[in-house]
Design a protein around this motif. Structure first.
Motif, PDB file in Angstrom:
ATOM      1  N   SER A   1       0.856  -1.181   0.000  1.00 42.98           N
ATOM      2  CA  SER A   1       0.000   0.000   0.000  1.00 42.98           C
ATOM      3  C   SER A   1       0.895   1.235   0.000  1.00 42.98           C
ATOM      4  O   SER A   1       2.022   1.197   0.499  1.00 42.98           O
ATOM      5  N   LEU A   2       0.380   2.335  -0.573  1.00 36.04           N
ATOM      6  CA  LEU A   2       1.206   3.526  -0.774  1.00 36.04           C
ATOM      7  C   LEU A   2       0.771   4.693   0.086  1.00 36.04           C
ATOM      8  O   LEU A   2      -0.422   4.965   0.224  1.00 36.04           O
ATOM      9  N   THR A   3       1.740   5.362   0.666  1.00 38.86           N
ATOM     10  CA  THR A   3       1.507   6.638   1.338  1.00 38.86           C
ATOM     11  C   THR A   3       2.411   7.626   0.635  1.00 38.86           C
ATOM     12  O   THR A   3       3.586   7.324   0.394  1.00 38.86           O
ATOM     13  N   ARG A   4       1.884   8.812   0.274  1.00 38.75           N
ATOM     14  CA  ARG A   4       2.672   9.734  -0.540  1.00 38.75           C
ATOM     15  C   ARG A   4       2.846  11.064   0.170  1.00 38.75           C
ATOM     16  O   ARG A   4       1.908  11.577   0.775  1.00 38.75           O
ATOM     17  N   VAL A   5       4.045  11.566   0.107  1.00 40.38           N
ATOM     18  CA  VAL A   5       4.366  12.855   0.740  1.00 40.38           C
ATOM     19  C   VAL A   5       4.691  13.828  -0.385  1.00 40.38           C
ATOM     20  O   VAL A   5       5.589  13.564  -1.196  1.00 40.38           O
ATOM     21  N   ASP A   6       3.953  14.929  -0.447  1.00 42.48           N
ATOM     22  CA  ASP A   6       4.087  15.850  -1.578  1.00 42.48           C
ATOM     23  C   ASP A   6       5.151  16.908  -1.306  1.00 42.48           C
ATOM     24  O   ASP A   6       4.991  17.741  -0.407  1.00 42.48           O
ATOM     25  N   LEU A   7       6.209  16.883  -2.097  1.00 41.37           N
ATOM     26  CA  LEU A   7       7.271  17.884  -1.918  1.00 41.37           C
ATOM     27  C   LEU A   7       7.109  19.075  -2.873  1.00 41.37           C
ATOM     28  O   LEU A   7       7.948  19.979  -2.872  1.00 41.37           O
ATOM     29  N   SER A   8       6.034  19.087  -3.651  1.00 43.17           N
ATOM     30  CA  SER A   8       5.832  20.203  -4.594  1.00 43.17           C
ATOM     31  C   SER A   8       5.793  21.559  -3.896  1.00 43.17           C
ATOM     32  O   SER A   8       6.351  22.534  -4.414  1.00 43.17           O
ATOM     33  N   PRO A   9       5.144  21.680  -2.717  1.00 41.46           N
ATOM     34  CA  PRO A   9       5.108  23.007  -2.084  1.00 41.46           C
ATOM     35  C   PRO A   9       6.488  23.497  -1.659  1.00 41.46           C
ATOM     36  O   PRO A   9       6.640  24.662  -1.303  1.00 41.46           O
ATOM     37  N   TYR A  10       7.465  22.649  -1.660  1.00 44.19           N
ATOM     38  CA  TYR A  10       8.804  23.032  -1.178  1.00 44.19           C
ATOM     39  C   TYR A  10       9.819  23.089  -2.314  1.00 44.19           C
ATOM     40  O   TYR A  10      10.999  22.781  -2.115  1.00 44.19           O
ATOM     41  N   ASP A  11       9.363  23.461  -3.498  1.00 47.59           N
ATOM     42  CA  ASP A  11      10.250  23.478  -4.665  1.00 47.59           C
ATOM     43  C   ASP A  11      10.954  22.138  -4.830  1.00 47.59           C
ATOM     44  O   ASP A  11      12.115  22.072  -5.239  1.00 47.59           O
ATOM     45  N   PHE A  12      10.274  21.078  -4.437  1.00 44.15           N
ATOM     46  CA  PHE A  12      10.728  19.690  -4.603  1.00 44.15           C
ATOM     47  C   PHE A  12      11.894  19.308  -3.688  1.00 44.15           C
ATOM     48  O   PHE A  12      12.510  18.255  -3.872  1.00 44.15           O
ATOM     49  N   GLN A  13      12.205  20.156  -2.720  1.00 43.99           N
ATOM     50  CA  GLN A  13      13.291  19.821  -1.794  1.00 43.99           C
ATOM     51  C   GLN A  13      12.749  19.025  -0.606  1.00 43.99           C
ATOM     52  O   GLN A  13      11.610  19.218  -0.182  1.00 43.99           O
ATOM     53  N   LEU A  14      13.572  18.149  -0.063  1.00 46.24           N
ATOM     54  CA  LEU A  14      13.111  17.294   1.027  1.00 46.24           C
ATOM     55  C   LEU A  14      13.257  17.958   2.398  1.00 46.24           C
ATOM     56  O   LEU A  14      12.409  17.762   3.279  1.00 46.24           O
ATOM     57  N   GLU A  15      14.321  18.745   2.564  1.00 47.71           N
ATOM     58  CA  GLU A  15      14.581  19.286   3.912  1.00 47.71           C
ATOM     59  C   GLU A  15      13.379  20.060   4.471  1.00 47.71           C
ATOM     60  O   GLU A  15      12.940  19.769   5.596  1.00 47.71           O
ATOM     61  N   PRO A  16      12.800  20.986   3.681  1.00 47.78           N
ATOM     62  CA  PRO A  16      11.630  21.684   4.242  1.00 47.78           C
ATOM     63  C   PRO A  16      10.395  20.791   4.388  1.00 47.78           C
ATOM     64  O   PRO A  16       9.447  21.161   5.078  1.00 47.78           O
ATOM     65  N   GLY A  17      10.425  19.614   3.740  1.00 40.43           N
ATOM     66  CA  GLY A  17       9.273  18.714   3.816  1.00 40.43           C
ATOM     67  C   GLY A  17       9.426  17.625   4.871  1.00 40.43           C
ATOM     68  O   GLY A  17       8.585  16.722   4.971  1.00 40.43           O
TER      69      GLY A  17
END
Ligand code: PMP
Ligand code: GLU
Length: 383
Positions: free
Chosen positions: A138-154
């Motif tokens: 099963s999949l859980t998805r975390v959207d990094l689009s609001p953070y200019d695709f960077q992981l640190e702010p997400g």
């Protein structure tokens, strides 16, 4: 015959990247000149020394099966490369696969089944979702689009998404489709969550050598990660060897032992002479060719970002891989359809990666063709 297909295959769609690339080839076959920016395949020839090594290996008779997990010489070379990246790797902990994709498939199918939770960082490469679904996860998805695709702010969003139920997280840095290279702080954040909730991480590092002015850190090199990281890499991108089909996974020995069963019962082994070419690819004799390709990609990225900016489109550029996510229209599928059918520019809808509103462009094409692509899109009022 009334064929009733397994539920497994009915859960997934064909690969969106390959589907568009196939459509582009069909249009080309009809005589239409398509600028194909869909598939992520370097447009350079495979470096000459690698090609020669492949030919020599055929001449030397390396044409039979090999040890299932790959010839020792190649696994030793891979272990050395990974060790240089700070990963404590032994040849026995490596499976050489026909393409990195197969390594991923083996890793996911070894770990995931019966509703096990897998977390993806969106936008995510199309095949992660499909492989998890094929495996029954099963999949859980975390959207990094609001953070200019960077992981640190997400990271907070990721912390909210994972739990003790999480079995696996897939991290891909440099990222396909965004080009983002995750910071060390971001990777340390991933490590802390993985240790806290005791989940495994696939670190897809297939674009590891294609970075612009930044160094990519291997997740498996971080303290606490060695017994929970599956490192995936391959030869397709860095050495322009997409059609040779060569990749590998490195993982803790117990996982490799289980994955080896899948490997031996499916592909048997990667192609013998291709593995010999792989040994040559990993030698320092290829470094110059890799650096040349990297510089060409960097120049194209900068040129393309400027061309889009000239048309008022602000594209978040990453520091690695050879992709960009261009903000297009709410209905990115329709935009891509018009782009290919009318402007004859092939791109992949962002929705295929979990990022509606964008189109992915692969800039593994000549500067001339990239310029043409932007001109055509502008002429058709798509920018
Ligand atoms: N991971 C990512 C992120 C990719 O973009 C690709 C591209 N095909 C792969 C893995 C697998 O590549 P290959 O099978 O050609 O090694
Ligand atoms: N990974 C490349 C892409 O995203 C090649 C195609 C594929 O395997 O999906 O375009």
């Amino acid at each position: 015959m009334n064929m009733e297909f397994a539920e497994r295959v009915r859960r997934v769609e064909p690969s969106a990247t390959l589907a568009i690339s196939n459509l582009s080839s069909e249009l080309e076959a009809e005589g239409i000149d398509v600028v194909d920016l869909s598939v992520g395949a370097p447009d350079f020839p495979t470096p000459e020394n690698i090609v020669q090594a492949g030919k020599d290996a055929i001449d030397a008779g390396h044409t039979s099966y090999t040890t299932s997990n790959g010839i020792l010489q190649l696994r030793e070379a891979i272990a050395e490369k990974l060790t240089n990246q700070g990963i404590d790797a032994k040849p026995s902990e490596i499976i050489v696969t026909p393409g990195g994709k197969m390594g991923l498939y083996e890793a996911i199918n070894t770990l995931i089944g019966g509703g096990d939770e897998v977390v993806l960082l969106d936008p995510a490469w199309v095949s992660y979702e499909a492989m998890v679904k094929l495996a029954g996860g099963s999949l859980t998805r975390v959207d990094l689009s609001p953070y200019d695709f960077q992981l640190e702010p997400g990271l907070d969003d990721l912390a909210d998404a994972v739990s003790d139920e999480t079995k696996l997280l897939v991290v891909n840095s440099p990222s396909n489709p965004t080009g983002a290279v995750y910071s060390d702080a971001a990777l340390e954040g991933v490590r802390d969550l993985a240790v806290e909730h005791d989940f495994a991480v696939i670190s897809d590092e297939i674009y590891e050598r294609i970075t612009y002015g930044v160094e990519q850190t291997s997740l498996g090199s971080l303290e606490g990660m060695d017994d929970r990281t599956i490192t995936l890499d391959g030869f397709s991108k860095a050495f322009s060897m997409t059609g040779w089909r060569l990749g590998y996974i490195h993982a803790p020995q117990p996982l490799i032992d289980e994955a080896s069963k899948l490997h031996s019962h499916s592909v048997s082994c990667a192609v013998n002479f291709v593995q010999h070419a792989g040994v040559e690819a990993l030698s320092s004799r290829t470094d110059d060719a890799v650096a040349e390709m990297r510089e060409a990609f960097r120049a194209r990225r900068d040129m393309l970002a400027e061309l889009f900016a000239d048309h008022g489109v602000d594209v978040p550029v990453g520091d690695g891989a050879f992709y960009m996510m261009v903000p297009v229209a709410d209905d990115d599928q329709a935009w891509c359809e018009t782009a290919i059918q009318e402007a004859h520019v092939a791109t992949v809808p962002g929705s295929a990666f979990g990022a509606p509103g964008y189109a992915r462009i692969s800039y593994a094409a000549s500067e001339k063709r990239l310029r043409e692509a932007v001109e055509r899109l502008a002429e058709h009022d798509l920018l």
